[in-house]
Structures are given as structure tokens and as C-alpha cells.
Design a protein around this motif. Structure first.
Motif, mmCIF file in Angstrom:
data_model
loop_
_atom_site.group_PDB
_atom_site.id
_atom_site.type_symbol
_atom_site.label_atom_id
_atom_site.label_comp_id
_atom_site.label_asym_id
_atom_site.label_seq_id
_atom_site.Cartn_x
_atom_site.Cartn_y
_atom_site.Cartn_z
ATOM 1 N N UNK A 164 2.065 15.353 13.367
ATOM 2 C CA UNK A 164 1.564 16.163 15.036
ATOM 3 C C UNK A 164 0.399 16.024 14.111
ATOM 4 N N UNK A 165 -0.534 16.108 13.901
ATOM 5 C CA UNK A 165 -2.122 16.404 13.520
ATOM 6 C C UNK A 165 -3.022 14.694 14.458
ATOM 7 N N UNK A 166 -1.908 14.072 13.975
ATOM 8 C CA UNK A 166 -2.644 12.791 13.982
ATOM 9 C C UNK A 166 -2.365 12.115 15.349
ATOM 10 N N UNK A 167 -1.718 12.832 16.690
ATOM 11 C CA UNK A 167 -1.356 12.944 17.968
ATOM 12 C C UNK A 167 -2.272 14.056 18.543
ATOM 13 N N UNK A 168 -3.955 14.303 17.888
ATOM 14 C CA UNK A 168 -4.928 14.974 18.723
ATOM 15 C C UNK A 168 -5.707 13.944 18.768
ATOM 16 N N UNK B 112 -2.434 5.372 11.935
ATOM 17 C CA UNK B 112 -3.132 6.311 12.287
ATOM 18 C C UNK B 112 -3.146 7.388 10.582
ATOM 19 N N UNK B 113 -1.817 7.612 9.675
ATOM 20 C CA UNK B 113 -1.265 8.417 8.767
ATOM 21 C C UNK B 113 -1.374 7.489 7.798
ATOM 22 N N UNK B 114 -2.321 7.801 6.254
ATOM 23 C CA UNK B 114 -2.621 7.172 5.330
ATOM 24 C C UNK B 114 -2.246 8.189 4.492
ATOM 25 N N UNK B 115 -1.387 6.943 3.340
ATOM 26 C CA UNK B 115 -1.591 7.664 2.275
ATOM 27 C C UNK B 115 -2.300 7.519 0.582
ATOM 28 N N UNK B 116 -2.628 8.634 -0.226
ATOM 29 C CA UNK B 116 -3.455 8.125 -1.006
ATOM 30 C C UNK B 116 -3.226 8.749 -1.919
ATOM 31 N N UNK B 117 -2.562 8.099 -3.222
ATOM 32 C CA UNK B 117 -1.741 8.435 -4.518
ATOM 33 C C UNK B 117 -2.489 8.938 -5.564
ATOM 34 N N UNK B 118 -3.106 10.444 -5.036
ATOM 35 C CA UNK B 118 -4.010 11.213 -5.812
ATOM 36 C C UNK B 118 -3.912 12.816 -5.912
ATOM 37 N N UNK B 119 -3.070 13.057 -7.634
ATOM 38 C CA UNK B 119 -2.219 14.357 -7.540
ATOM 39 C C UNK B 119 -4.079 15.073 -8.747
ATOM 40 N N UNK B 120 -3.756 16.455 -8.365
ATOM 41 C CA UNK B 120 -3.841 17.713 -8.496
ATOM 42 C C UNK B 120 -4.725 18.326 -7.983
ATOM 43 N N UNK B 121 -5.786 18.999 -7.575
ATOM 44 C CA UNK B 121 -6.807 19.928 -7.320
ATOM 45 C C UNK B 121 -7.724 19.299 -7.821
ATOM 46 N N UNK B 122 -8.580 18.900 -8.132
ATOM 47 C CA UNK B 122 -9.453 17.730 -8.207
ATOM 48 C C UNK B 122 -10.191 16.843 -8.354
ATOM 49 N N UNK B 123 -8.950 15.864 -8.204
ATOM 50 C CA UNK B 123 -8.509 14.598 -7.914
ATOM 51 C C UNK B 123 -8.845 14.748 -5.875
ATOM 52 N N UNK B 124 -8.168 15.841 -5.683
ATOM 53 C CA UNK B 124 -8.185 16.503 -4.331
ATOM 54 C C UNK B 124 -9.477 16.517 -3.729
ATOM 55 N N UNK B 125 -9.750 17.541 -3.943
ATOM 56 C CA UNK B 125 -11.278 18.258 -3.863
ATOM 57 C C UNK B 125 -12.328 17.003 -3.395
ATOM 58 N N UNK B 126 -12.312 16.422 -5.312
ATOM 59 C CA UNK B 126 -13.318 15.173 -4.662
ATOM 60 C C UNK B 126 -13.209 14.005 -3.693
ATOM 61 N N UNK B 127 -12.034 13.956 -2.856
ATOM 62 C CA UNK B 127 -11.114 13.206 -1.864
ATOM 63 C C UNK B 127 -11.875 13.255 -0.912
ATOM 64 N N UNK B 128 -11.514 14.965 -0.521
ATOM 65 C CA UNK B 128 -12.156 15.536 0.624
ATOM 66 C C UNK B 128 -13.546 15.850 0.585
#
Length: 423
Positions: free
Chosen positions: A18-22, A42-58
Motif C-alpha cells: 500500500x505504501x509504495x502506491x503513493x 518498488x519494494x526491496x527486502x534488506x536482510x537486516x535484523x536488530x534495532x541498531x542495524x535498522x537504525x543505521x540503515x534508516x
């Protein structure tokens, strides 16, 4: 604009879809995601686990905002970490999420704020719990206090079954989640899911929905995470909708503010509607329901990005959600052995047979060579829109007939309550 979704199930697939339809969105990243989501443009999976990894990616990808799907990262404090780093994230703080993290907290909270719920008693030792069960009898409801991935609630029809549930939960089968149990009165009635978006003070109710928790037709078999859902729920009339907002949702948001835990994110209230029209709260989830999300987002016509931005900026009072007038229904296809011990690795066939007004959302599935194989308990959610619920159901089951994997389990009566009351 780039958006990050945390999670890997059918709910997260529906959110990403739904988000990628914007028109404002170029990429939706899902961490860790699953193989089925990656098939969406438009949807891409990133094989990351854990808060620190997600935060760094963001931070690296300059993500506009993050949406948290499942409960575990919320319980681990992902929202607090992201906010501390100055990153926009849609979800409740760890303190506000105690509504879901601890059943005992939720029950005590409801008691403090006069929010209607079943009578309950909490136990930290099995001997006292067993003695209480012998005193009150059955039917009775046993709940593990902590997060148990949908496996922490037993509706016991006999005292023996209730004793077994206490031994199972407090005996270590659910880990730390079962160190404390809540035993509550059994409520007669019909369940409904009531989901809102909250910005700390204001709320925007989403369309009504209803799910099916039991594994087998006629609401038999063990409780699951959900075997199917539909929206809207005819059970929730406009009068009842107003009552739920007045007696449950608004007092909950105000109570959280009073206790210094303002709530931002999706808030799910599981409700029991009694035959006399009274409502009691069964549970709170600090996220979207799964599988309710799939039919809900099939019906949403508004830009979900704009709704989430309104919530992030404390402006939900100015937001409106527009819904497709057509009902939607989702049928969950589950692996053999689900919910106790799913058997995975089965090859899934028939996914290449599209049908208008239907969509298949992936959950427990992964790519293996040229094939898609089962990789979890709930594997797919086949979702459809129709002019009537009966039409939507026919379409969804037509799509299901083309899909196969060994031991595939699904209910053939999803939506029966609504069709019974509104044939």
C-alpha cells in the motif's frame, strides 16, 4: 521519498504494497522482509535484523519514516531508539506498548481507567492458580502475561483443560512470557477487531474488521494467530462504533496521557460484543492485526503515507480515511502442523495465476532456487474485493483453488458470521 517497514509477515507485505502506491514514494524497504514482497515493484527486502542495524540503515538511506509491523521490536524499544536518534518512526514507545507487552498491565490499566473488560485475577505461582481454577470452574480463559506470538491464550471449556493450560504456560513452554498468568472470566458474544491510528492525543478509526482465530471450520480447533478476516464487520453498527470510541478508545488514549505514556501508532482493541450490545475489551495489540491488515489495506483508497505523516505531526484531527465501499476478505493458507509445530519446506505452486480484484500477500514463504517454499506457520493470505462479501469470498476461494503445497490448511467458512447476519 524512501520508507522503511520492519517485519517479515503478511501484515508487512500489505503495508509495503500500500505504501509504495503513493506517488511520493520511490522505494519501500522491508527489513528483513520475505521473498514474496520482493516481487512487488518498488519494494526491496534488506536482510537486516536488530534495532541498531535498522537504525543505521534508516540514517544511511535517509529514510523519511519507519513503520513497525510486529510486536517484538516495539517491546524491545525500537521506537525509543529511533526517536532518540532524531528519526521519524510510527509506533508506540516501550512504555505505551505495555498495553500489549503485559496482559496484567493491560488489565490493571483498564481497571484504573474504568474501561470495560472481563473480571480477572493474576497469578505468579501455579499452585495458587490451580486452587483458583478448582474454585471457579469452567469455561474460563487463561492468558500468559507476556508476548507469546499468538499462542498465549487458551479458552478452556473444562477445568482439566484449564489446569493443563496453566501447567503448559507456567511450566516454561512459553519461556518468560508464561512466568505469570492472568485468569479471566469467559465472555459470551461475538468478537470484533477495532483498529485506530493515534498521534498521542487524537485518533483516526480505521474501517471495521473481524477475524477468525480458530484453526478449523465452525470455529473449532486450537486458537491461531488468525485464519482469515474480512472488512467491514456488519456487527459494528454506527451506534456501536460510537460506543466503542466513547467507552474504550478515548479513555485508553487519555489514560495513557495521564500516566505519562502518550500513544502514537496503530492501536488494536480486540472486543467482545455481548448479545445485549454491551462491549468489553479482550486485549490490546500495539500494532495492526494480522490478517485484518490485508483486507483493510485492500479497501483503503486514501494515501497511507499522508495518513501516517498526519499522525507523526500530531495532526490526525485533520485527516480522513477514504474506503472502497466494496467488502474485502482474506483467506490464510497455513502449513501442515500449524499452529503447534508447522512443517516447512513444501513447494508452493499456482502463484502465477492472477485474478482481478485479488492479491496474494506472503508471510511464511521463501525462495529456493526456482521455487517458492513454505517457511512458517501462516504461509499466504489470499485477499479479494467484491461488490458483496459473498462475491469477495467467492473470488478469494477461486484464487485459493489454484494454489497448492503439501498439507495446506485453510478454513472454508471465512466470513460466515457476516453472511449469516447479512445473507
Amino acid at each position: 521519498m524512501k520508507i522503511l517497514v520492519i517485519g517479515s509477515g503478511g501484515r508487512e507485505h500489505a503495508l509495503a504494497w500500500r505504501l509504495v502506491q503513493s506517488q511520493r514514494v520511490s522505494h519501500v524497504f522491508v527489513a528483513p522482509g520475505n521473498a514474496g514482497m520482493a516481487l512487488e515493484e518498488g519494494v526491496h527486502c534488506v536482510p537486516l535484523q536488530g534495532i541498531e542495524a535498522w537504525l543505521e540503515f534508516a540514517q544511511t538511506e535517509q529514510i523519511a519514516f519507519t513503520v513497525v509491523g510486529p510486536e517484538a521490536p516495539i517491546a524491545d524499544g525500537i521506537v525509543d531508539h529511533f526517536r532518540a536518534a532524531g528519526l521519524a518512526i510510527f509506533g508506540p514507545s516501550q512504555a505505551a506498548a505495555q498495553l500489549e507487552i503485559s496482559k496484567d498491565f493491560a488489565k490493571q490499566f483498564m481497571q484504573r481507567h474504568n474501561i470495560p473488560t472481563a473480571r480477572f485475577t493474576t497469578f505468579e505461582d501455579a499452585v495458587s492458580a490451580h486452587a483458583y481454577l478448582d474454585q471457579v470452574g469452567a469455561p474460563i480463559v487463561i492468558k500468559a502475561d507476556g508476548l507469546a506470538a499468538g499462542k498465549g491464550v487458551v479458552v478452556a471449556q473444562t477445568v482439566a483443560e484449564a489446569h493443563q493450560a496453566v501447567d503448559h504456560m507456567m511450566g516454561g513452554a512459553l519461556g518468560q512470557a508464561g512466568h505469570r498468568v492472568v485468569i479471566e472470566e469467559f465472555l459470551e458474544g461475538e468478537e470484533a477487531s477495532f483498529i485506530v491510528m493515534a498521534d498521542g492525543e487524537q485518533v483516526l478509526p480505521l474501517a471495521t474488521s473481524q477475524d477468525h482465530k480458530r484453526l478449523r471450520d465452525h470455529d473449532e480447533g486450537p486458537n491461531t494467530g488468525g485464519m482469515g478476516a474480512y472488512s467491514p464487520a456488519p456487527l459494528v453498527t454506527p451506534t456501536l462504533h460510537g460506543r466503542i470510541m466513547r467507552e474504550i478508545i478515548q479513555p485508553t488514549l487519555q489514560g495513557l496521557i495521564q500516566e505519562g505514556r502518550p500513544y502514537t501508532g496503530f492501536l488494536y482493541a480486540g472486543l467482545m460484543i455481548a448479545p445485549d450490545g454491551s462491549v468489553k475489551t479482550l486485549e490490546f495489540n500495539c500494532r495492526l492485526g494480522d490478517p485484518e491488515t490485508q483486507p483493510l489495506l485492500m479497501r483503503l483508497k486514501s494515501d497511507l503515507v499522508e495518513l501516517i505523516e498526519a499522525a507523526l505531526h500530531g495532526k490526525l484531527q485533520h485527516a480522513m480515511a477514504e474506503w472502497d465501499r466494496r467488502p474485502a476478505i482474506g483467506i490464510v493458507l497455513a502449513a501442515p502442523g500449524y499452529p503447534e509445530s508447522p512443517i516447512t519446506g513444501g513447494i508452493i505452486s499456482g502463484l502465477d495465476r492472477p485474478l482481478a480484484d485479488t492479491h496474494v500477500f506472503y508471510a511464511g514463504a521463501q525462495a529456493q532456487g526456482q521455487h517458492m517454499v513454505t517457511a512458517g506457520g501462516r504461509v499466504l493470505c489470499v485477499t479479494a474485493l467484491g461488490d458483496t462479501l459473498r462475491t469477495a469470498r467467492h473470488l478469494a476461494y477461486e484464487r485459493v483453488q489454484h494454489i497448492h503445497f503439501d498439507g495446506m490448511q485453510y478454513r472454508q467458512d471465512i466470513g460466515w458470521r457476516a453472511l449469516k447476519s447479512h445473507p
